[in-house]
Design an enzyme around this catalytic site. Structure first.
Site, PDB file in Angstrom:
ATOM      1  N   HIS A 165      11.182  -5.412  -9.769  1.00  0.00           N
ATOM      2  CA  HIS A 165      10.577  -6.731  -9.833  1.00  0.00           C
ATOM      3  C   HIS A 165      11.657  -7.753 -10.215  1.00  0.00           C
ATOM      4  O   HIS A 165      12.708  -7.385 -10.750  1.00  0.00           O
ATOM      5  CB  HIS A 165       9.449  -6.748 -10.853  1.00  0.00           C
TER       6      HIS A 165
ATOM      7  N   THR B 119      13.288  -2.070  -1.258  1.00  0.00           N
ATOM      8  CA  THR B 119      12.482  -3.196  -0.808  1.00  0.00           C
ATOM      9  C   THR B 119      13.341  -4.456  -0.855  1.00  0.00           C
ATOM     10  O   THR B 119      14.256  -4.565  -1.669  1.00  0.00           O
ATOM     11  CB  THR B 119      11.228  -3.377  -1.681  1.00  0.00           C
ATOM     12  N   GLY B 120      13.054  -5.369   0.057  1.00  0.00           N
ATOM     13  CA  GLY B 120      13.608  -6.716   0.160  1.00  0.00           C
ATOM     14  C   GLY B 120      14.895  -7.052  -0.555  1.00  0.00           C
ATOM     15  O   GLY B 120      15.950  -6.491  -0.290  1.00  0.00           O
TER      16      GLY B 120
ATOM     17  N   THR C 172      15.904  -6.521  -3.555  1.00  0.00           N
ATOM     18  CA  THR C 172      16.525  -5.426  -4.311  1.00  0.00           C
ATOM     19  C   THR C 172      17.527  -4.688  -3.430  1.00  0.00           C
ATOM     20  O   THR C 172      18.623  -4.347  -3.880  1.00  0.00           O
ATOM     21  CB  THR C 172      15.459  -4.449  -4.844  1.00  0.00           C
TER      22      THR C 172
ATOM     23  N   GLY D 258       8.468  -6.581  -1.684  1.00  0.00           N
ATOM     24  CA  GLY D 258       7.234  -5.986  -2.187  1.00  0.00           C
ATOM     25  C   GLY D 258       5.985  -6.803  -1.904  1.00  0.00           C
ATOM     26  O   GLY D 258       5.022  -6.293  -1.321  1.00  0.00           O
TER      27      GLY D 258
ATOM     28  N   ASP E 225       6.037  -2.652  -0.641  1.00  0.00           N
ATOM     29  CA  ASP E 225       5.468  -1.556  -1.441  1.00  0.00           C
ATOM     30  C   ASP E 225       4.587  -0.665  -0.582  1.00  0.00           C
ATOM     31  O   ASP E 225       4.589   0.559  -0.719  1.00  0.00           O
ATOM     32  CB  ASP E 225       4.646  -2.115  -2.615  1.00  0.00           C
TER      33      ASP E 225
ATOM     34  N   ASP F  83       8.075  -4.774 -13.974  1.00  0.00           N
ATOM     35  CA  ASP F  83       8.025  -5.672 -15.118  1.00  0.00           C
ATOM     36  C   ASP F  83       6.638  -5.613 -15.761  1.00  0.00           C
ATOM     37  O   ASP F  83       5.680  -6.142 -15.213  1.00  0.00           O
ATOM     38  CB  ASP F  83       8.337  -7.103 -14.660  1.00  0.00           C
TER      39      ASP F  83
ATOM     40  N   HIS G 104       1.138  -8.924  -6.247  1.00  0.00           N
ATOM     41  CA  HIS G 104       0.822  -7.726  -5.470  1.00  0.00           C
ATOM     42  C   HIS G 104       0.572  -6.521  -6.380  1.00  0.00           C
ATOM     43  O   HIS G 104       0.892  -5.394  -6.038  1.00  0.00           O
ATOM     44  CB  HIS G 104       1.953  -7.452  -4.466  1.00  0.00           C
TER      45      HIS G 104
ATOM     46  N   ASP H 210      -0.882  -3.465  -4.843  1.00  0.00           N
ATOM     47  CA  ASP H 210       0.060  -2.685  -4.039  1.00  0.00           C
ATOM     48  C   ASP H 210       0.933  -1.811  -4.928  1.00  0.00           C
ATOM     49  O   ASP H 210       1.235  -0.660  -4.593  1.00  0.00           O
ATOM     50  CB  ASP H 210       0.943  -3.605  -3.197  1.00  0.00           C
TER      51      ASP H 210
ATOM     52  N   ARG I  42       0.261   5.380  -7.507  1.00  0.00           N
ATOM     53  CA  ARG I  42      -0.747   6.426  -7.277  1.00  0.00           C
ATOM     54  C   ARG I  42      -0.249   7.430  -6.244  1.00  0.00           C
ATOM     55  O   ARG I  42      -0.392   8.643  -6.404  1.00  0.00           O
ATOM     56  CB  ARG I  42      -2.057   5.792  -6.818  1.00  0.00           C
TER      57      ARG I  42
END
Length: 157
Positions: free
Chosen positions: A12, A38-39, A41, A69, A74, A94, A101, A104, A110
């Site tokens: 995050h 992701t993006g 990051t 994300g 995500d 964070d 999101h 997500d 999960r």
């Protein structure tokens, strides 16, 4: 899992500095594996590892980048886990900042539990993962059999 792992890295916004510091500290371990991020990051990790590799005259790894994300990254990552294309998730999230999101993020976490994916949500756990003797070895996680769930009777009344 093969010796060369597919490692997903996510952070995050308020944890991006932490993930970059962690990646720089563990760069020698990380460059031996496939990285999926992701993006933003992904760009930050790619740049940080490129600098470390340049300093040591080592070829930098290619970082596969998904969407950001909040823009579906995500969910893309969750789909990759379901398909068996992710072995480890390093996700510095964070806990103090609400995310647009959040649903997500919860779904992604999960799925990691459902598919028994080693997951680190903080630097200490991530350090333990990369320093494990299993990190560079073949490893077969034990997956719960959900066949009974798939073949359950569904009452449509």
């Amino acid at each position: 899992m093969k010796k060369k792992k597919n490692i997903a890295i996510v952070a995050h916004d308020n944890r991006k500095k932490d993930i970059i510091e962690w990646a720089e500290f563990n760069w020698k371990e990380l460059i031996q594996h496939n990285l999926i991020c992701t993006g933003t990051t992904g760009k930050l990790v790619e740049d940080a590892l490129a600098v470390k590799c340049l300093e040591e005259s080592v070829v930098p790894p290619t970082v596969s980048r998904l969407k950001s994300g909040p823009l579906g990254g995500d969910q893309q990552l969750g789909a990759l886990i379901v398909e068996g294309a992710v072995d480890i998730l390093i996700f510095f999230w964070d806990p103090m900042q609400p995310q647009p999101h959040d649903v997500d993020v919860k779904a992604l976490l999960r799925i990691t539990v459902l598919y028994n994916i080693p997951t680190a949500s903080n630097r200490s756990t991530a350090d333990f993962l990369v320093s494990s003797s299993l990190f560079h070895e073949n490893y077969q996680p034990i997956l719960k059999d959900y066949e009974h769930y798939i073949k359950r009777d569904v009452n449509l009344d």
